[in-house]
Design an enzyme around this catalytic site. Structure first.
Site, PDB file in Angstrom:
ATOM      1  N   ASP A  96      -5.259  12.834 -10.885  1.00 38.64           N
ATOM      2  CA  ASP A  96      -4.455  12.745  -9.662  1.00 38.64           C
ATOM      3  C   ASP A  96      -3.763  14.084  -9.400  1.00 38.64           C
ATOM      4  OD1 ASP A  96      -2.736  12.119  -7.575  1.00 38.64           O
ATOM      5  OD2 ASP A  96      -2.265  10.134  -8.362  1.00 38.64           O
ATOM      6  N   HIS A 144       0.830  -1.214   0.000  1.00 38.67           N
ATOM      7  CA  HIS A 144       0.000   0.000   0.000  1.00 38.67           C
ATOM      8  C   HIS A 144       0.858   1.255   0.000  1.00 38.67           C
ATOM      9  CE1 HIS A 144       0.731   1.024   4.246  1.00 38.67           C
ATOM     10  NE2 HIS A 144       0.603  -0.262   4.534  1.00 38.67           N
ATOM     11  N   HIS A 154      -6.041   9.727  -7.276  1.00 31.00           N
ATOM     12  CA  HIS A 154      -5.036   8.899  -6.607  1.00 31.00           C
ATOM     13  C   HIS A 154      -5.653   7.653  -5.965  1.00 31.00           C
ATOM     14  CE1 HIS A 154      -0.915   8.564  -5.197  1.00 31.00           C
ATOM     15  NE2 HIS A 154      -1.329   8.316  -3.970  1.00 31.00           N
ATOM     16  N   SER A 164       1.619   4.180  -4.982  1.00 30.06           N
ATOM     17  CA  SER A 164       2.209   5.405  -4.440  1.00 30.06           C
ATOM     18  C   SER A 164       3.554   5.136  -3.761  1.00 30.06           C
ATOM     19  CB  SER A 164       1.202   6.055  -3.479  1.00 30.06           C
ATOM     20  OG  SER A 164       1.579   7.362  -3.134  1.00 30.06           O
TER      21      SER A 164
END
EC number: 3.1.1.-
Length: 498
Positions: A446, A224, A474, A297
Site C-alpha cells: 500500500d 467504504h 490499498h 480507509s
C-alpha cells in the site's frame, strides 16, 4: 560492499531528484491554481449568474465585531475559526461545531511560503541563541513591551471575509432540492438519483443483503473509503457471503456525497454530518441493536467515531488500512501535520502526486473532477471497450468517479485531515471502554496509506490484531481475494459472538 554503496548512492540521488522535481512542479501548480481561481469565478458567474466563494485567502483589516456571524482569529500568522454565533440548524441535523471544520480548508500555504516560514523560524531560533545574553540585560523592559503587544493582539481579531462568505453559505439551513448539481458536476440520472426518490428525508443509499429463509442473528455495517462507494463491498464480499448460507444481515452504505447518496451543494461534509446520516439511514431505519463494523480507509475514521458513540452496541471492529497518523505532543497545528502526511507534495510515487493535487489545490482538484467525474459515462464506456466490460473495472470506476468536487474536497479536509487530533480520543475509548475484538488488515504494498498506520493503531489498542497481506495494495487487499477475506470476516464474527 561496493554494490551496497552504489545502491545507497543511487537511493540518495533518487531522493534528491524527487525533492528537486517536486519543488519545481508544485511551485508551478501554486501558480496554476491561482489562475484557475479567477477562471472559475468567471465561469461560475457565466453559468450560474452568481459569484461562488472559494477558500482562497484575501486578508482584510482587523475588526472587533462579527454581528452574530463568523469570527476568525489571527494567531502567529494563522487564521482559524474562533466562534460561530449563532449556531444554526442544518435542516434537521445537529449544529455545526467549531471542531467540525478543519482549518486546512482555508490555510494551505504555498510551497515557497511554507519553505520560507521554516527558514525564517530556523533563523529566528539561531538569532535568539546568539542574542540571549544581551536580552537578559534588558529583560525587564522587553517583558513590559511584550505584554503590551500581547494585549494589543488580543484586543483585535482578524476576519477573512472570503472564508466568512464561504462558510456563511455553507451553514445556512440546507435545502437538498436546491442546487442539485453545479455546472461542473455530473447531472446524469445515476449521480442525481437521490433527488428523484420519494424519500423526502434524503437518507443515504443503503444496499442490504438479508439471509434467505432464516432469521438474521447479527447485523454488519460496511463503510467504504474515500472516493469510493458501497459497490466496493457489494461487488466483492457480498457475493462471497451468500444470502443462502449467511446468518448475518449486511448493510453497505454510500457515504454522503458519494455514489447514489445525496450530494447537497451547501454541505460542509463534516464528521458529524457523515456519522449522523449513517445513524439515521441504517441504525435507526433498520432498528439495529448491536452490530459488527467493517471499514476501509477513510471509513475507519467514521467507524471509530461510531464506536465511540455506540460503544455498547459494537460487537467487533474490522479496519482496513486505517489512516492514523499520530500527532506529536506539542504540535501546534495537528491538522496541518496530518495533511502533510497524507499529501506530502511529492511527484513520486504517483499516488502521492495525486493525493497532493487533491488535497492542496482546490481549483486543480475541481478541474480533475470536471474532466473525470462530470464525464464518467465516457470513461466508463472507454474502459468497457478496452476491458470487454470487466465487472471489477466497471464498479471501481463507478466508485472513483461518481461524486462531486464539493463532497470530495470537504470530506478530505474535514474527515481525514480534520480529525487528526480526535482519533487519539476515539482509540482510547475503544481501548478502555469497549471489549470488542479489533482486527486490522493492511496491504503490504500500500503506497497510499503506509503499513505503519496500522501498527500505530495497535500501539494505541494493544489487543488489536494486525494482519499484513503481502504483495497487495490499498485496493487488492480486498478486490481479487474477496473469497478469502469473506472467510476471515466470518471467523472474526464467529469469535466475537462467543
Amino acid at each position: 560492499m561496493a554494490v551496497m554503496k552504489i545502491k545507497g548512492a543511487a537511493t540518495v540521488a533518487g531522493t534528491w531528484l524527487n525533492e528537486a522535481v517536486s519543488f519545481v512542479v508544485f511551485c508551478i501548480l501554486d501558480i496554476v491554481d491561482s489562475f484557475l481561481c479567477l477562471l472559475y469565478k468567471a465561469a461560475d458567474y457565466l453559468f450560474e449568474a452568481e459569484w461562488k466563494p472559494c477558500y482562497c485567502l484575501s486578508d482584510k483589516e482587523p475588526i472587533t465585531t462579527t454581528r452574530g456571524k463568523i469570527l476568525l482569529s489571527h494567531n502567529n500568522g494563522e487564521s482559524k475559526i474562533l466562534t460561530l454565533s449563532p449556531l444554526q440548524e442544518l435542516g434537521g441535523r445537529s449544529k455545526i461545531e467549531l471542531e467540525d471544520i478543519s482549518e486546512t480548508l482555508y490555510t494551505r500555504p504555498s510551497l515557497i511560503s511554507d519553505i520560507s516560514t521554516i527558514s525564517v523560524n530556523e533563523l529566528n531560533k539561531r538569532f535568539v541563541k546568539v542574542t540571549r545574553s544581551e536580552s537578559e540585560c534588558s529583560g525587564h523592559n522587553e517583558k513590559t513591551k511584550n505584554k503590551r503587544r500581547r494585549s494589543l493582539t488580543k484586543s483585535s481579531l482578524t476576519v477573512n471575509f472570503t472564508v466568512v462568505e464561504m462558510l456563511r453559505g455553507k451553514i445556512r439551513p440546507q435545502n437538498l432540492n436546491h442546487d442539485i448539481s453545479r455546472w461542473s458536476d455530473c447531472d446524469c440520472g445515476f449521480c442525481t438519483s437521490w433527488a428523484s426518490t420519494s424519500d423526502k428525508n434524503h437518507s443515504l443509499f443503503v444496499k442490504t443483503q438479508i439471509p434467505n429463509g432464516v432469521t438474521a442473528k447479527e447485523d454488519v455495517l460496511f463503510i467504504h473509503g474515500f472516493i469510493s462507494s458501497s459497490a466496493f463491498w457489494t461487488e466483492t464480499v457480498f457475493p462471497s457471503l451468500s444470502a443462502s448460507s449467511s446468518t448475518h444481515r449486511l448493510f453497505a452504505v454510500d457515504l454522503l456525497g458519494f455514489g447514489k447518496s445525496p450530494k447537497p451543494a451547501d454541505s460542509l461534509y463534516t464528521l458529524r454530518e457523515h456519522v449522523e446520516m449513517i445513524e439515521k439511514s441504517v441504525l435507526h431505519k433498520y432498528n439495529v441493536k448491536s452490530f459488527h463494523i467493517v471499514a476501509h480507509s477513510l471509513g475507519c475514521i467514521l467507524a471509530l467515531s461510531l464506536a465511540a458513540r455506540h460503544g455498547g452496541l459494537i460487537k467487533s471492529l474490522t479496519l482496513l488500512a486505517p489512516p492514523y497518523y499520530p500527532v506529536p505532543k506539542g504540535e501546534k497545528k495537528p491538522r496541518q501535520y496530518v495533511m502533510k502526511k497524507v499529501a506530502p507534495r511529492k511527484v513520486w510515487p504517483p499516488i502521492a502526486l495525486g493525493a497532493s493535487m487533491a488535497c492542496w489545490y482546490e481549483h486543480i482538484s475541481r478541474t480533475i473532477c470536471l474532466l473525470i467525474c462530470k464525464h464518467h459515462r465516457v470513461w466508463q464506456f472507454i474502459a468497457g471497450v478496452l476491458t470487454r466490460n470487466n465487472r471489477t473495472v466497471n464498479f471501481l470506476i463507478e466508485g472513483f468517479m461518481c461524486h462531486t468536487h464539493n463532497a470530495a474536497w470537504h470530506t478530505l479536509h474535514n474527515i481525514i485531515c480534520g480529525t487528526g487530533s480526535k482519533l487519539d480520543t476515539y482509540l482510547d475509548i475503544v481501548r478502555d471502554k469497549l471489549k470488542c475484538n479489533v482486527t486490522i488488515f493492511h496491504g503490504g504494498d500500500d503506497e497510499l496509506i503506509p503499513v505503519e498506520c496500522s501498527y500505530n493503531v495497535k500501539q494505541r489498542i494493544p489487543r488489536a490484531r494486525v494482519k499484513v497481506i503481502e504483495h497487495k495494495d490499498h485496493i487488492t487487499m480486498v478486490v481479487g481475494r474477496q473469497d478469502e477475506f469473506a472467510r476471515e470476516l466470518q471467523e472474526i464474527w464467529k469469535t466475537s459472538s462467543c
